[in-house]
Scaffold this active site. Structure first.
Site, PDB file in Angstrom:
ATOM      1  N   LYS A  99       5.034   4.581 -10.127  1.00 44.96           N
ATOM      2  CA  LYS A  99       3.697   4.466  -9.535  1.00 44.96           C
ATOM      3  C   LYS A  99       2.634   4.265 -10.602  1.00 44.96           C
ATOM      4  CE  LYS A  99       5.210   7.314  -5.671  1.00 44.96           C
ATOM      5  NZ  LYS A  99       5.229   8.662  -5.074  1.00 44.96           N
TER       6      LYS A  99
ATOM      7  N   GLU B  97       0.822  -1.216   0.000  1.00 40.39           N
ATOM      8  CA  GLU B  97       0.000   0.000   0.000  1.00 40.39           C
ATOM      9  C   GLU B  97       0.852   1.261   0.000  1.00 40.39           C
ATOM     10  OE1 GLU B  97      -2.836   2.098  -0.683  1.00 40.39           O
ATOM     11  OE2 GLU B  97      -3.767   0.303   0.173  1.00 40.39           O
TER      12      GLU B  97
END
Length: 443
Positions: A211, A135
């Site tokens: 990302k 996460e």
């Protein structure tokens, strides 16, 4: 995990790799919130070691120096859960694979490793029957990976549009609100600790691209690597670009975009003009935000702090609790989902809009010549703004006439056609200079 004869559950052994800003915060939270964490997990969490490169470096008082070790390879084989906060590819990859092979669950914040070689880690975790959580690898404290990987798994995501690098968002925001040039804003970000001494990973878009690869892989159930992501940084953005954006009702943001097209998946990172009416336009300072467009759920936005020791540690502890509960009560978190295996396409196949700023000769017929080139390439012009500014005339002797400043906004068109149009326009005699070319997203 079996309970002892007296009914107690044995402590879960936790190893932390790395003791930088984030690692220190993780250790602090493991210590100060030990009772709460034990209640959430169903068993105590015992920190058995912290792997570092140098034992002599001064540490925060929250770090028990007796737990420090330089033998990370031995440490990971003695743990139930390994938290990797080293960063980079090696030795992080080898240590995580060793931990997984030893039966430990893995928690990592390493976006570079996941973007470059995530499938190797996913496969190893599946084979060993252990959890792999990450996460904190995308957007810091913002709960984003879990919703995309779990909450929206029954939906069909069409597009992900995100500000996922707090440093560049801070820099662009300072340029917009204070009129700073890029180098001034970067220096200020460094002084505040938002940017590293070498800001390349941020300002050149490498961090955001990693990302984007992770988000694209999760959203579209397709393996997308860092090499698949088109990347442009913000080093070419000027204060003039920022002020021009404001005049046309936009703000410049470095966006990570992952989208599903008819032909496959496209992932890209680049500066873009975002209309002031879009929710992402209001994301200020070092904050992050990710805007998701899904078929059933519609539009969703996740917003919060995307970096820093405490925010990132919050995401790490969330993963640690999930992995710990599975060790105590059984079960596994979601594994890699790459069943769609969609083709990963280059940016040339993307549909977008351009805003092009041109310095052109200030005489009749110029606009018609420029417009003709757009028409030849099948690109429709949405609007044109023209100003005359003698102060912006080109150097004496090159073009004796004053220069008009054109801002041309296009309708949506294929990236390939838009780029070809700009190249063709640049060859016109009446065009003295192309001042800037920016894509428009979120309109």
């Amino acid at each position: 995990m079996a309970a002892a004869t007296d009914g107690t559950v044995p402590a879960l052994r936790v190893a932390v790799l790395g003791c930088g800003v984030v690692g220190t915060e993780v250790v602090r939270l493991l210590t100060t919130q030990a009772d709460d964490l034990a209640a959430r997990v169903g068993a105590p969490l015992e920190l058995i070691g912290i792997a570092v490169r140098d034992l002599e470096v001064e540490r925060d008082p929250a770090v028990d120096r007796s737990l420090l070790t330089t033998d990370a390879e031995d440490l990971v084989t003695r743990a139930d859960i390994v938290v990797e906060l080293i960063g980079g590819i090696e030795p992080a990859r080898s240590l995580l694979l060793r931990a997984i092979a030893s039966g430990a669950a893995a928690v990592t914040a390493n976006k570079a490793l996941l973007a470059a070689d995530g499938p190797t880690l996913y496969s190893a975790a599946d084979a060993a029957g252990v959890d792999l959580y990450f996460e904190a690898a995308v957007a810091g404290a913002i709960p984003l990976v879990r919703p995309v990987r779990e909450s929206l798994t029954g939906d069909r995501i069409q597009r992900v549009l995100g500000i996922v690098n707090g440093t560049t968002n801070y820099v662009l925001d300072e340029m917009a609100t204070r009129g700073l040039e890029l180098d001034q804003a970067v220096k200020q970000a460094q002084e505040l600790g938002y940017a590293e001494a070498d800001p390349t990973a941020d300002v050149e878009g490498f961090d955001a691209a990693a990302k984007a690869a992770i988000l694209a892989s999760l959203a579209f159930h397709t393996r997308v690597s860092l090499a698949d992501v088109h990347r442009e940084g913000i080093t070419g953005i000027t204060a003039d670009d920022v002020s021009s954006a404001e005049r046309t009702g936009h703000v410049i943001k470095l966006l990570a975009i992952a989208e599903r097209t008819d032909g496959g998946v496209i992932a890209r990172v680049h500066p873009a003009l975002v209309p002031l009416s879009h929710p992402l336009a209001g994301v200020r300072g070092a904050f992050n935000a990710v805007f998701i467009e899904a078929e059933a759920a519609g539009e969703l936005m996740f917003y919060g702090r995307g970096a820093g020791g405490a925010p990132t540690a919050s995401a790490v502890l969330g993963d640690l609790v999930s992995a710990g509960r599975h060790r105590v009560h059984g079960g596994l978190g979601p594994s890699e989902s790459s069943y769609a295996a969609l083709p990963v396409l280059p940016i040339s196949g993307a549909l977008t809009r351009y805003q092009v700023r041109l310095d052109v000769a200030d005489r009749p017929g110029v606009l018609s010549q420029v417009a003709a080139v757009f028409a030849e390439h099948g690109v429709s012009i949405e609007g044109v703004r023209q100003t005359q500014d003698p102060a912006r005339s080109v150097r004496a002797g090159e073009h004796p006439e004053y220069v008009a400043w054109l801002i041309i906004s296009t309708h949506t068109a294929p990236e390939e056609a838009l780029a070809a149009t700009v190249r063709a326009v640049s060859t016109l005699d009446v065009v003295h200079r192309i001042t800037s070319v920016l894509r428009v997203e979120g309109a």
